[in-house]
Design an enzyme around this catalytic site. Structure first.
Site, PDB file in Angstrom:
ATOM      1  N   ASP A 136       0.840  -1.209   0.000  1.00 51.26           N
ATOM      2  CA  ASP A 136       0.000   0.000   0.000  1.00 51.26           C
ATOM      3  C   ASP A 136       0.871   1.254   0.000  1.00 51.26           C
ATOM      4  OD1 ASP A 136      -2.216  -1.559  -0.027  1.00 51.26           O
ATOM      5  OD2 ASP A 136      -2.588  -1.432   2.144  1.00 51.26           O
ATOM      6  N   CYS A 137       1.966   1.212   0.762  1.00 52.86           N
ATOM      7  CA  CYS A 137       2.823   2.411   0.839  1.00 52.86           C
ATOM      8  C   CYS A 137       3.876   2.454  -0.262  1.00 52.86           C
ATOM      9  CB  CYS A 137       3.468   2.530   2.216  1.00 52.86           C
ATOM     10  SG  CYS A 137       4.117   0.977   2.857  1.00 52.86           S
TER      11      CYS A 137
END
Lengths: 392, 139
Positions: A136-137
């Site tokens: 996600d990051c």
């Protein structure tokens, strides 16, 4: 007795007397150790040879979108990416996956980690390629870009084991040629190879590590660096001769230095036929003349330094059994031919003495000009100090 | 009178027209040379080469080259094709003890590498031994 601070004060004032480990021999013969210790402030050493256990940490700026580089290649040579998002470690002996290695024996190993390090330092463009699984990051999964050292955020050599104090001398007692990290060795003791700068080599000029310790300021690959830690396989209590010179490998150093300062003349990728790739590294270490003993140690000559002659043939070194068949000193080795067991055998170095001299001279100029000061070790190496030091 | 004996490695390249010529026989019979074939190949078009060392009197060697050229065989002296690139060399010396003819040697006491191409027999051991590829065979 002189302190580091007094010597550095003289360096800053441009008054320091600096000579190389080669020059000090004649000076001490001429005026004596006592007088030489009074006059000389620093003796510079140098070595330039193949040093496995070398490598570099690199940080690439973050990509857009961001990426946690899991697998990294530099000119197709894999670098270890399991550190953080855009950090990696490139080892000197790493090979690209396409290399046939020794399937065409003996392999020629034209390109690898050591060559990529040299190319980066030489300012050449190399291809960075990375793959990731995406988070996600850090969503980016694949990246490819041609880069030079200027595009890299930080780059430093951090080698776990360099600058061996002394080293094996290699020959081959077997019946067939062997291709080793000590070079091509012809059968029936057809040749002898050694790899040390002898009387110019850093740790042979400070055999008990009185001044070379953690934090010592050094010449590394043409730039400035530091001794970071005792090197792996550091063995300070190995047997020594009456001058304190170890009779085998003994001490090693882990060293660190900024790649962006380095010069490709002093750091070279190498191909060792039948063995693999590695890196030739230039290291110079200044020895502060704190007292007469320090000066005495720097007057070591090639004839004072013995090294074990080892059989690198198939029945010797590779088996892991003892393989020492004799002892030779560097004066004999440097002469180009030795007499061993009634046989005249030609000798050759794998480390460059002319480069070692150039490094010791360059370091001397740096100190004389005031641009390079001594770093007092914040801690000595294990086994460092005086001849009567004890093993824990 | 002492005769000047030499030993040279050469590559002979020949076209289909001369592939039938007994070249090695000619070198022995007419010029009293001792040939030692290191490598040879003839392709399906009957073009080929022989890499061989020739040992004998210098005069005879020179005369044989002339004769071979008259036959339409190109002769390349391999030694002249071995190049030592000083700017690439790190001056380590790894090539010197494996060099059989001392063409690559160390000048003492400064320990600098030098290459004497007249002594080279083109055995190519140095190419295997050099860690930085400073010696090449340019054909």
């Amino acid at each position: 007795m002189k302190s580091y601070e007094e010597i550095n004060e003289k360096i800053r004032a441009g008054r320091a007397v600096v000579v190389t480990a080669e020059e000090v021999i004649a000076i001490a013969k001429d005026i004596g150790v006592k007088e030489a210790a009074r006059k000389i402030d620093v003796v510079t050493t140098g070595t330039f040879g193949i040093m496995c256990s070398s490598g570099a940490f690199l940080n690439f700026w973050h990509t857009k979108p961001k990426m946690k580089m899991q697998r990294v290649w530099l000119d197709d040579v894999p670098a270890y990416g399991g550190i953080a998002a855009v950090d990696c470690y490139l080892g000197a002996t790493e090979l690209p996956s396409y290399d046939p290695c020794n399937s065409h024996y003996p392999g020629s190993f034209r390109h690898g980690g050591g060559h990529v390090i040299e190319d980066l330092i030489a300012g050449k463009e190399i291809k960075l390629r990375a793959e990731a699984y995406g988070t996600d990051c850090y969503p980016l999964r694949s990246y490819e870009q041609n880069i030079t050292l200027k595009d890299v955020r930080e780059a430093f050599i951090f080698s776990p084991r360099n600058c061996y104090q002394n080293y094996n001398v290699a020959t081959n007692c077997g019946a067939e040629t062997v291709y080793t990290y000590m070079g091509v060795l012809k059968p029936h003791m057809g040749n002898i190879h050694y790899s040390s700068a002898g009387q110019l080599s850093p740790l042979l000029n400070d055999p008990y590590y009185r001044s070379i310790g953690i934090g010592t300021h050094i010449f590394l690959g043409g730039g400035e660096g530091f001794v970071a830690w005792p090197g792996t396989q550091h063995a300070p209590f190995d047997p020594r001769n009456e001058r304190g010179i170890p009779l085998g490998g003994a001490g090693t150093l882990a060293v660190i230095g900024d790649m962006k300062q380095m010069d490709a003349r002093f750091i070279r990728g190498v191909s060792l036929t039948g063995y693999g790739v590695s890196l030739m590294v230039g290291i110079g270490i200044p020895i502060p003349i704190l007292d007469e003993d320090m000066l005495y140690y720097t007057t070591v000559e090639d004839a004072d330094i013995q090294a074990p002659l080892c059989d690198y043939g198939k029945e010797g070194y590779p088996t892991g059994e003892p393989c020492v068949i004799g002892s030779l000193n560097y004066a004999e080795l440097k002469s180009g031919e030795v007499d061993f067991q009634g046989k005249k055998i030609r000798t050759a170095p794998l480390s460059s003495y002319t480069k070692a001299v150039e490094i010791a001279e360059t370091l001397k100029q740096w100190i004389v000009s005031g641009r390079f000061q001594l770093g007092q070790p914040s801690q000595l190496l294990p086994g460092g100090g005086s001849p009567d030091r004890k093993e824990d | 009178m002492t005769k000047n004996m030499i030993s040279k490695n050469v590559i002979l390249r020949f076209s289909p027209e001369v592939v039938g010529e007994p070249i090695v026989y000619l070198l022995v019979k007419e010029f009293d040379l001792v040939p030692n074939i290191i490598k040879a190949s003839v392709n399906p078009d009957k073009q080929g080469y022989i890499l061989l060392s020739l040992t004998g009197e210098e005069e005879n060697y020179k005369a044989s080259l002339k004769r071979l050229e008259e036959l339409g065989i190109s002769v390349q002296c391999l030694m002249e094709r071995i190049k030592w690139h000083e700017e690439i060399c790190t001056q380590c010396g790894a090539c010197t003890a494996v060099c059989p003819s001392l063409a690559l040697s160390i000048r003492r006491p400064e320990m600098a590498i030098r290459f004497d191409s007249d002594k080279c027999v083109a055995c190519q051991m140095c190419i295997q031994a050099c860690p930085v590829n400073a010696v090449t065979l340019d054909l």
